[in-house]
Design a protein around this motif. Structure first.
Motif, PDB file in Angstrom:
ATOM      1  N   PHE A   1      -3.816  16.827   1.691  1.00 44.88           N
ATOM      2  CA  PHE A   1      -4.715  16.031   1.296  1.00 44.88           C
ATOM      3  C   PHE A   1      -3.855  14.546   1.412  1.00 44.88           C
ATOM      4  O   PHE A   1      -2.538  14.604   1.221  1.00 44.88           O
ATOM      5  N   SER A   2      -4.698  13.486   1.767  1.00 45.59           N
ATOM      6  CA  SER A   2      -3.783  12.174   1.853  1.00 45.59           C
ATOM      7  C   SER A   2      -4.903  11.002   1.279  1.00 45.59           C
ATOM      8  O   SER A   2      -6.168  11.345   1.576  1.00 45.59           O
ATOM      9  N   MET A   3      -4.287  10.148   0.820  1.00 46.57           N
ATOM     10  CA  MET A   3      -5.366   9.048   0.174  1.00 46.57           C
ATOM     11  C   MET A   3      -4.314   7.850   0.190  1.00 46.57           C
ATOM     12  O   MET A   3      -3.023   7.869   0.101  1.00 46.57           O
ATOM     13  N   LEU A   4      -5.180   6.645   0.350  1.00 47.33           N
ATOM     14  CA  LEU A   4      -4.175   5.559   0.221  1.00 47.33           C
ATOM     15  C   LEU A   4      -4.689   4.665  -1.110  1.00 47.33           C
ATOM     16  O   LEU A   4      -5.719   4.641  -1.712  1.00 47.33           O
ATOM     17  N   PHE A   5      -3.566   4.002  -1.566  1.00 48.17           N
ATOM     18  CA  PHE A   5      -3.563   3.252  -3.007  1.00 48.17           C
ATOM     19  C   PHE A   5      -3.223   1.766  -2.412  1.00 48.17           C
ATOM     20  O   PHE A   5      -2.151   1.727  -1.768  1.00 48.17           O
ATOM     21  N   ASP A   6      -3.854   0.655  -2.839  1.00 48.88           N
ATOM     22  CA  ASP A   6      -3.423  -0.815  -2.707  1.00 48.88           C
ATOM     23  C   ASP A   6      -2.051  -1.116  -2.956  1.00 48.88           C
ATOM     24  O   ASP A   6      -1.411  -1.888  -2.501  1.00 48.88           O
ATOM     25  N   ASP A   7      -1.738  -0.400  -3.988  1.00 56.67           N
ATOM     26  CA  ASP A   7      -0.198  -0.768  -4.820  1.00 56.67           C
ATOM     27  C   ASP A   7       0.065   0.333  -5.700  1.00 56.67           C
ATOM     28  O   ASP A   7      -0.662   1.187  -6.036  1.00 56.67           O
ATOM     29  N   GLN A   8       1.107   0.021  -6.299  1.00 61.30           N
ATOM     30  CA  GLN A   8       1.890   0.937  -7.473  1.00 61.30           C
ATOM     31  C   GLN A   8       0.944   1.181  -8.510  1.00 61.30           C
ATOM     32  O   GLN A   8       0.711   2.214  -9.049  1.00 61.30           O
ATOM     33  N   ASP A   9       0.412   0.002  -8.959  1.00 59.43           N
ATOM     34  CA  ASP A   9      -0.497   0.151  -9.998  1.00 59.43           C
ATOM     35  C   ASP A   9      -1.821   0.971  -9.821  1.00 59.43           C
ATOM     36  O   ASP A   9      -1.968   1.688 -10.909  1.00 59.43           O
ATOM     37  N   ALA A  10      -2.296   0.792  -8.735  1.00 60.41           N
ATOM     38  CA  ALA A  10      -3.329   1.944  -8.409  1.00 60.41           C
ATOM     39  C   ALA A  10      -2.915   3.159  -8.455  1.00 60.41           C
ATOM     40  O   ALA A  10      -3.825   3.999  -8.855  1.00 60.41           O
ATOM     41  N   TYR A  11      -1.863   3.432  -7.810  1.00 59.21           N
ATOM     42  CA  TYR A  11      -1.337   4.878  -7.784  1.00 59.21           C
ATOM     43  C   TYR A  11      -1.021   5.358  -9.133  1.00 59.21           C
ATOM     44  O   TYR A  11      -1.495   6.311  -9.417  1.00 59.21           O
ATOM     45  N   ASP A  12      -0.453   4.622 -10.099  1.00 60.24           N
ATOM     46  CA  ASP A  12      -0.166   4.982 -11.366  1.00 60.24           C
ATOM     47  C   ASP A  12      -1.569   5.142 -12.128  1.00 60.24           C
ATOM     48  O   ASP A  12      -1.576   6.481 -13.160  1.00 60.24           O
ATOM     49  N   ALA A  13      -2.459   4.428 -11.992  1.00 63.51           N
ATOM     50  CA  ALA A  13      -3.738   4.655 -12.539  1.00 63.51           C
ATOM     51  C   ALA A  13      -4.522   6.076 -12.277  1.00 63.51           C
ATOM     52  O   ALA A  13      -5.061   6.602 -12.843  1.00 63.51           O
ATOM     53  N   TYR A  14      -4.431   6.239 -11.000  1.00 66.18           N
ATOM     54  CA  TYR A  14      -4.946   7.521 -10.317  1.00 66.18           C
ATOM     55  C   TYR A  14      -4.253   8.712 -11.114  1.00 66.18           C
ATOM     56  O   TYR A  14      -4.799   9.632 -11.458  1.00 66.18           O
TER      57      TYR A  14
ATOM     58  N   ALA B   1       0.867  -1.328  -0.154  1.00 64.90           N
ATOM     59  CA  ALA B   1      -0.137   0.119   0.092  1.00 64.90           C
ATOM     60  C   ALA B   1       0.884   1.249  -0.110  1.00 64.90           C
ATOM     61  O   ALA B   1       1.998   1.196   0.524  1.00 64.90           O
ATOM     62  N   ILE B   2       0.353   2.211  -0.548  1.00 64.22           N
ATOM     63  CA  ILE B   2       1.161   3.546  -0.735  1.00 64.22           C
ATOM     64  C   ILE B   2       0.151   4.697  -0.202  1.00 64.22           C
ATOM     65  O   ILE B   2      -0.812   4.605  -0.644  1.00 64.22           O
ATOM     66  N   LEU B   3       0.738   5.310   0.781  1.00 64.54           N
ATOM     67  CA  LEU B   3       0.121   6.756   1.455  1.00 64.54           C
ATOM     68  C   LEU B   3       0.653   7.617   0.615  1.00 64.54           C
ATOM     69  O   LEU B   3       1.756   8.151   0.634  1.00 64.54           O
ATOM     70  N   HIS B   4      -0.298   8.563  -0.110  1.00 64.94           N
ATOM     71  CA  HIS B   4      -0.033   9.502  -1.022  1.00 64.94           C
ATOM     72  C   HIS B   4      -0.530  10.876  -0.320  1.00 64.94           C
ATOM     73  O   HIS B   4      -1.693  10.787   0.180  1.00 64.94           O
ATOM     74  N   THR B   5       0.264  11.837   0.034  1.00 61.58           N
ATOM     75  CA  THR B   5       0.056  13.086   0.780  1.00 61.58           C
ATOM     76  C   THR B   5       0.621  14.184   0.053  1.00 61.58           C
ATOM     77  O   THR B   5       1.661  14.230  -0.564  1.00 61.58           O
ATOM     78  N   VAL B   6       0.040  15.283   0.142  1.00 65.37           N
ATOM     79  CA  VAL B   6       0.358  16.408  -0.273  1.00 65.37           C
ATOM     80  C   VAL B   6       0.114  17.585   0.585  1.00 65.37           C
ATOM     81  O   VAL B   6      -1.176  17.695   1.079  1.00 65.37           O
ATOM     82  N   VAL B   7       0.865  18.613   1.053  1.00 68.31           N
ATOM     83  CA  VAL B   7       0.600  19.572   1.848  1.00 68.31           C
ATOM     84  C   VAL B   7       0.868  20.923   0.933  1.00 68.31           C
ATOM     85  O   VAL B   7       1.841  21.169   0.280  1.00 68.31           O
ATOM     86  N   PHE B   8      -0.074  21.818   1.176  1.00 70.88           N
ATOM     87  CA  PHE B   8       0.215  23.203   0.111  1.00 70.88           C
ATOM     88  C   PHE B   8      -0.542  24.103   0.754  1.00 70.88           C
ATOM     89  O   PHE B   8      -1.402  24.245   2.030  1.00 70.88           O
ATOM     90  N   ARG B   9      -0.446  25.463  -0.106  1.00 70.03           N
ATOM     91  CA  ARG B   9      -0.865  26.586   0.399  1.00 70.03           C
ATOM     92  C   ARG B   9      -1.531  27.023  -0.698  1.00 70.03           C
ATOM     93  O   ARG B   9      -1.102  27.115  -1.892  1.00 70.03           O
ATOM     94  N   LEU B  10      -2.854  27.789  -0.719  1.00 70.47           N
ATOM     95  CA  LEU B  10      -3.679  28.090  -1.790  1.00 70.47           C
ATOM     96  C   LEU B  10      -3.551  29.581  -1.890  1.00 70.47           C
ATOM     97  O   LEU B  10      -2.909  30.381  -0.759  1.00 70.47           O
ATOM     98  N   SER B  11      -3.709  30.122  -2.888  1.00 65.45           N
ATOM     99  CA  SER B  11      -3.508  31.559  -3.162  1.00 65.45           C
ATOM    100  C   SER B  11      -4.833  32.316  -2.601  1.00 65.45           C
ATOM    101  O   SER B  11      -4.800  33.551  -2.541  1.00 65.45           O
ATOM    102  N   HIS B  12      -5.924  31.665  -2.101  1.00 69.24           N
ATOM    103  CA  HIS B  12      -7.021  32.172  -1.603  1.00 69.24           C
ATOM    104  C   HIS B  12      -6.946  32.503  -0.005  1.00 69.24           C
ATOM    105  O   HIS B  12      -6.326  31.720   0.663  1.00 69.24           O
ATOM    106  N   PRO B  13      -7.712  33.623   0.641  1.00 70.51           N
ATOM    107  CA  PRO B  13      -7.411  33.953   1.743  1.00 70.51           C
ATOM    108  C   PRO B  13      -8.297  32.744   2.716  1.00 70.51           C
ATOM    109  O   PRO B  13      -9.297  32.219   2.160  1.00 70.51           O
ATOM    110  N   ALA B  14      -7.571  32.432   3.853  1.00 70.55           N
ATOM    111  CA  ALA B  14      -8.267  31.562   4.881  1.00 70.55           C
ATOM    112  C   ALA B  14      -9.728  31.646   4.917  1.00 70.55           C
ATOM    113  O   ALA B  14      -9.979  33.020   5.272  1.00 70.55           O
ATOM    114  N   GLY B  15     -10.484  30.932   4.963  1.00 70.76           N
ATOM    115  CA  GLY B  15     -11.791  31.002   5.058  1.00 70.76           C
ATOM    116  C   GLY B  15     -12.863  31.369   4.057  1.00 70.76           C
ATOM    117  O   GLY B  15     -13.955  31.803   4.252  1.00 70.76           O
TER     118      GLY B  15
END
Length: 99
Positions: free
Chosen positions: A56-69, A2-16
């Motif tokens: 954002f985080s999401m889980l994939f069963d394997d590399q094939d599932a991640y690549d398809a995403y 399984a692969i846990l894919h995560t991305v941490v980010f800042r938006l250009s929009h004001p908070a809230g």
């Protein structure tokens, strides 16, 4: 493995702002319908040690599932039309469990 894919980010929009909420809602609605995406979460980052606000985080069963995403047209469209224009900075991390 399984692969846990995560991305941490800042938006250009004001908070809230409505624009911030729309981006986060659209991401959830768009990305969670892609086959193979499991346990999608949206979290607000609260540490003063980072200038990135969201994760954002999401889980994939394997590399094939991640690549398809990664290659899926909905993901590609979201990245091209929303991510590329509304995200100011990000860090991406993918994890697997230690054997």
């Amino acid at each position: 493995m399984a692969i846990l894919h995560t991305v941490v980010f800042r938006l250009s929009h004001p908070a809230g702002s409505p624009e911030e909420a729309l981006f986060l809602d659209t991401a959830r609605e768009t990305l969670t319908v892609i086959a193979g995406v499991r346990d999608f979460t949206v979290r607000r980052q609260v540490s003063a040690k980072s200038d990135l606000d969201w994760q954002f985080s999401m889980l994939f069963d394997d590399q094939d599932a991640y690549d398809a995403y990664d290659a899926h047209p909905l993901h590609r469209e979201f990245v091209a039309t929303r991510w590329a224009t509304e995200v100011e900075a990000f860090q991406e991390y993918d994890f697997v469990d230690r054997p």
